[in-house]
Design a protein around this motif. Structure first.
Motif, PDB file in Angstrom:
ATOM      1  N   THR A   1      35.475  18.440  16.756  1.00  5.95           N
ATOM      2  CA  THR A   1      36.405  18.910  15.722  1.00  5.95           C
ATOM      3  C   THR A   1      36.488  17.902  14.588  1.00  5.95           C
ATOM      4  O   THR A   1      36.575  16.684  14.822  1.00  5.95           O
ATOM      5  CB  THR A   1      37.793  19.142  16.329  1.00  5.95           C
ATOM      6  OG1 THR A   1      37.685  20.088  17.402  1.00  5.95           O
ATOM      7  CG2 THR A   1      38.751  19.677  15.288  1.00  5.95           C
TER       8      THR A   1
ATOM      9  N   HIS B   1      30.023  23.280  16.913  1.00  4.21           N
ATOM     10  CA  HIS B   1      31.485  23.154  16.886  1.00  4.21           C
ATOM     11  C   HIS B   1      31.977  22.365  18.088  1.00  4.21           C
ATOM     12  O   HIS B   1      33.135  22.505  18.500  1.00  4.21           O
ATOM     13  CB  HIS B   1      32.144  24.535  16.862  1.00  4.21           C
ATOM     14  CG  HIS B   1      31.683  25.394  15.718  1.00  4.21           C
ATOM     15  ND1 HIS B   1      32.052  25.159  14.409  1.00  4.21           N
ATOM     16  CD2 HIS B   1      30.847  26.467  15.687  1.00  4.21           C
ATOM     17  CE1 HIS B   1      31.485  26.061  13.616  1.00  4.21           C
ATOM     18  NE2 HIS B   1      30.744  26.860  14.367  1.00  4.21           N
TER      19      HIS B   1
ATOM     20  N   ALA C   1      37.514  14.871  18.815  1.00  2.35           N
ATOM     21  CA  ALA C   1      37.644  15.050  17.370  1.00  2.35           C
ATOM     22  C   ALA C   1      37.375  13.708  16.703  1.00  2.35           C
ATOM     23  O   ALA C   1      37.743  12.657  17.244  1.00  2.35           O
ATOM     24  CB  ALA C   1      39.043  15.560  17.001  1.00  2.35           C
TER      25      ALA C   1
END
Length: 640
Positions: free
Chosen positions: A313, A310, A387
């Motif tokens: 993103t 994780h 991200a």
């Protein structure tokens, strides 16, 4: 009786063309047969028509007249086959091709005009302008303006060039980087028409709120902020109106230019320009289909979730609202990496390390990776984490290529020329003849220059490696080319993120960590189990086969059977080649025999015509010409 006469006349008219089609093996239609028949009868009539008045001479020369018509019809069919090949595009398709050619010509003139308006005209003729140190800055601005005005394909080209510091000086990189997020938006009425056509309803009905002013406008699409009826904040990616037709025209120009350079230049063949152009075209066409981008995003997300990673993103996907030209994603609040200014060195180094690790994991472990990591496709979140956006271009690797890429990373980490040689040959398609000793020596020089102790790695390392691959004609598969292209783009992005970031040292740390992970007991146990399961069928059959071979050795019955021409394709090729040779020999034989008969004096005389020897000689010459025509026609076809 008149019906019989008409039928006989039609038979005489079409017989030469039908026989010619049969002898040539041409798949001619009714129209071609009719044209060839008219040509054959016209030529034979013009040649021998004046000598056919006498009934006795007509009977003697009628076979020669048919032979002349047959030969003329065959020549007509061959010419028609060369000009308009049977089975090729019809008249409608050719008309469309002519229209497409005119469109390309107009596009060529537009490109030349754009270059002239932006001050690049002198460079088309090889001239340069004076200006000292300011020349590069002015030329970079002019190039930016020309690419911006050129449209989507050229904007994408500028985006790629903006990350290639190994090819362009810094003024060009800085100026072309502005192409990432500063494309003028399309007018709202055109965007609304695309939304209405794709969603089946006005945006005001599908969304609770929709911002007409776009958040960003890129070369392929522009992004609008919106809100769903359940309160979810989303972004709507809308394809630019009319972009597909413009891109197809430009890609056709790029492909034709690449084929021309490959055919006419040595460096074009060495770099594999046609393969590069095909890969660029395929990637760009995939970006035009937002359904492919949705599938790519889903694949990358599932792979990351399988690794429980994780660190990066990814946007949420609203698949029920996404179509070929509209993509609805969850909104991520962040700043594009290309717009980040004065980033903290420590935070920049951490961000660069996170991005590099994430991309290497996607390449080595997942086999599906973001293939266009330029600064415009990366957001920096408020907590400093990255991200990823825009999954229109995604590369995929199978298990074998992933293992080969891992071996290449380990070889670079160790700086071992022999290991680098083996790994490089695994990730490329080697030509039939390659001097492996010279390749290994060149890799040794490369390792000593870039990977040895005290060496300072920079972008020249990638440049020298790519040049080495081109010099030895090592064909890079499209999947591996996508990896190299993504890593080159990522390298330029990381240098902007953290000044002085040592990508080689970070890659070595990654390779060492991966190698250590492979030596963990759980990993070794899983690897041994997978290999044993794969070998079990072979191990079961091995004792019986060894017993059979041992018995044959003991009794003196061991032999090796080799079947020559076992493949039907080889037999067809040899048969076709032998048939062509025999056909050519027959044509030469008939021609030589006909000439000899024409040169013989005496012999039986025919009534009112040439001697029998001469008459037979004329027929043999016609037959020789027909056979030679068929041979020439077959030479234009590949061996089956």
């Amino acid at each position: 009786m008149w019906l019989i006469g008409v039928g006989g006349g039609i038979v005489v008219l079409v017989l030469p063309a039908l026989l010619g089609r049969r002898l040539l093996g041409v798949n001619a239609g009714v129209l071609r047969v009719a044209v060839a028949s008219v040509v054959g009868i016209s030529v034979s009539g013009a040649t021998l028509g004046g000598q056919m008045q006498d009934p006795v001479r007509r009977a003697a020369l009628f076979p020669l007249m048919l032979g002349t018509g047959l030969l003329s019809a065959m020549v007509c069919l061959v010419v028609l086959e060369l000009v308009l090949p049977a089975g090729g595009p019809g008249l409608v398709s050719r008309a469309r091709a002519v229209r497409a050619r005119l469109a390309r010509a107009r596009r060529y003139s537009e490109i030349v005009s754009l270059l002239g308006r932006h001050g690049l005209g002198p460079y088309l003729t090889g001239r340069t302008r004076s200006g000292g140190g300011l020349r590069h800055e002015r030329l970079a601005r002019e190039l930016h303006g020309a690419l911006q005005a050129g449209g989507t394909t050229f904007v994408k080209l500028g985006q790629v060039l903006s990350t290639r510091r190994d090819l362009l000086p810094e003024p060009y990189v800085a100026e072309l980087s502005r192409l990432q997020d500063r494309v003028p938006p399309a007018p709202w009425p055109e965007v609304e028409a695309v939304l209405l056509e794709s969603l089946g309803a006005p945006p005001t009905e599908v969304f609770a709120r929709f911002e007409r002013e776009p958040l960003a406008a890129a070369s392929i699409a522009q992004v609008h902020a919106a809100e769903l009826h359940d309160g979810s904040r989303v972004v709507v990616k809308v394809q630019r109106p009319g972009i597909r037709e413009a891109v197809e025209c430009d890609l056709d120009i790029v492909a034709r230019l690449a084929r021309t350079l490959r055919r006419r230049t040595e460096w074009g063949r060495g770099l594999g320009l046609t393969e590069l152009a095909d890969g660029f075209a395929e990637a760009l066409r995939e970006e035009l289909d937002f359904r492919a981008e949705a599938r790519n995003l889903t694949a990358v997300r599932r792979a990351a979730e399988a690794r429980r990673d994780h660190s990066v993103t990814l946007p949420a996907l609203y698949e029920e609202l996404s179509t070929e030209r509209v993509l609805v994603l969850g909104r991520i609040d962040g700043v594009p990496l290309g717009q980040v200014r004065d980033i903290d060195p420590g935070q920049g180094g951490k961000l660069a390390h996170t991005l590099l690790t994430a991309f290497l994991d996607q390449i080595v472990y997942d086999g599906v990776f973001h293939a266009d990591p330029h600064p415009g496709n990366i957001l920096v979140l408020p907590d400093g984490s990255p991200a990823l956006l825009d999954f229109g271009s995604v590369g995929r690797l199978d298990a074998g290529l992933r293992a080969a890429m891992a071996g290449l990373f380990v070889a670079v980490d160790r700086g071992d020329p022999a290991a680098l040689h083996d790994a490089l040959l695994e990730v490329t398609d080697r030509p039939e003849e390659v001097d492996e000793q010279r390749l290994q020596r060149a890799l040794g020089q490369f390792s000593g220059r870039h990977l040895g102790r005290g060496a300072t790695p920079d972008v020249r390392m990638f440049t020298d490696l790519f040049r080495l691959v081109a010099d030895f004609r090592l064909a890079v598969p499209p999947e591996i080319a996508a990896v190299f292209r993504a890593l080159a783009t990522l390298e330029g992005t990381l240098c902007r993120t953290a000044e002085g970031f040592d990508i080689l040292a970070a890659s070595r740390e990654y390779a060492a960590a991966r190698f250590a992970r492979q030596l963990e007991p759980a990993t070794l146990r899983d690897t041994a189990r997978d290999e044993l399961l794969a070998l079990m069928p072979v191990l079961r059959r091995l004792p019986r086969r060894l017993n059979r071979i041992g018995g044959a050795l003991e009794e003196g019955r061991l032999g090796v059977n080799v079947r020559l021409l076992a493949d039907a394709r080889d037999r067809r090729v040899i048969g076709d080649l032998l048939g062509r040779v025999l056909l050519a020999m027959f044509g030469i034989f008939f021609g030589v025999l006909g000439v000899q008969l024409l040169g013989m004096d005496g012999g039986p005389a025919t009534a009112g015509g040439p001697g029998l020897y001469a008459l037979i000689g004329y027929h043999l010459l016609v037959l020789s010409a027909a056979v030679v025509l068929r041979t020439v026609h077959l030479l234009g076809r590949p061996l089956s």
